[in-house]
Design an enzyme around this catalytic site. Structure first.
Site, PDB file in Angstrom:
ATOM      1  N   SER A  15      40.201  48.352  44.296  1.00 47.63           N
ATOM      2  CA  SER A  15      40.351  48.692  42.876  1.00 47.63           C
ATOM      3  C   SER A  15      41.032  47.566  42.117  1.00 47.63           C
ATOM      4  O   SER A  15      40.608  47.197  41.015  1.00 47.63           O
ATOM      5  CB  SER A  15      41.161  49.980  42.720  1.00 47.63           C
ATOM      6  N   ARG A  37      48.737  47.797  37.558  1.00 43.99           N
ATOM      7  CA  ARG A  37      49.025  49.167  38.011  1.00 43.99           C
ATOM      8  C   ARG A  37      48.761  50.161  36.887  1.00 43.99           C
ATOM      9  O   ARG A  37      48.204  51.230  37.113  1.00 43.99           O
ATOM     10  CB  ARG A  37      50.479  49.258  38.489  1.00 43.99           C
ATOM     11  N   HIS A  40      45.056  50.475  36.592  1.00 43.69           N
ATOM     12  CA  HIS A  40      44.571  51.244  37.750  1.00 43.69           C
ATOM     13  C   HIS A  40      44.838  52.734  37.559  1.00 43.69           C
ATOM     14  O   HIS A  40      43.972  53.575  37.830  1.00 43.69           O
ATOM     15  CB  HIS A  40      45.268  50.736  39.019  1.00 43.69           C
TER      16      HIS A  40
END
Length: 158
Positions: A15, A37, A40
């Site tokens: 990812s 992050r 994501h």
């Protein structure tokens, strides 16, 4: 559409590779892990362009974590996204008060949102506190109000 077979333990790594390949320009190396992050977690690439970081925020946050900080979130979903084993290794913890009965009662009695009431409760936490607010503007307003009233400690400094 071609589906890619990825082992469960490799999904997050893949990812992040996809995120980095999709970004329009390179990110600040210090901030990249945080921005990646957030992307994501949210699947929103706009964060690469519009996240704002206060001056010295990384140093301040790292210092707070070294001192055993408590991370306070405004949602249980936010709380669920925090790596508790990593925090425990640092002597830190994460909490969310939004569903606490005393917070709901305080919100009703004082005519405020539970998010605001939960920030009032968080103001009483001893030691360094990191607020991770993502959903409730009333939480941010209350934090600012508490700060102006001197009810929140100043950020940790090296």
């Amino acid at each position: 559409m071609i589906l890619e077979q990825v082992l469960p333990q490799e999904i997050e790594k893949r990812s992040f590779e996809i995120i980095e390949s999709e970004l329009k320009h390179p990110l600040d190396p210090e901030l990249a892990p945080i921005i990646n992050r957030v992307i994501h977690t949210s699947a929103d690439f706009d964060y690469a362009e519009n996240l704002y970081f206060s001056e010295d925020v990384l140093k301040i946050a790292q210092d707070a974590l070294r001192k055993g900080a408590t991370i306070v979130t405004d949602t249980n979903m936010g709380l669920s996204g925090i790596n508790k084993p990593a925090l425990k290794r640092l002597g830190c913890k994460a909490v969310c008060f939004i569903s606490d009965e005393d917070v709901a009662k305080s919100a009703r009695e004082n005519g405020m949102t539970r998010a605001a009431a939960s920030m009032e409760k968080a103001a009483g936490i001893p030691g360094p506190v990191i607020f991770a607010i993502g959903n409730a503007p009333t939480a941010l307003v209350k934090i600012d109000e508490l700060r102006k009233q001197g009810k929140l400690r100043k950020p940790c400094r090296k």
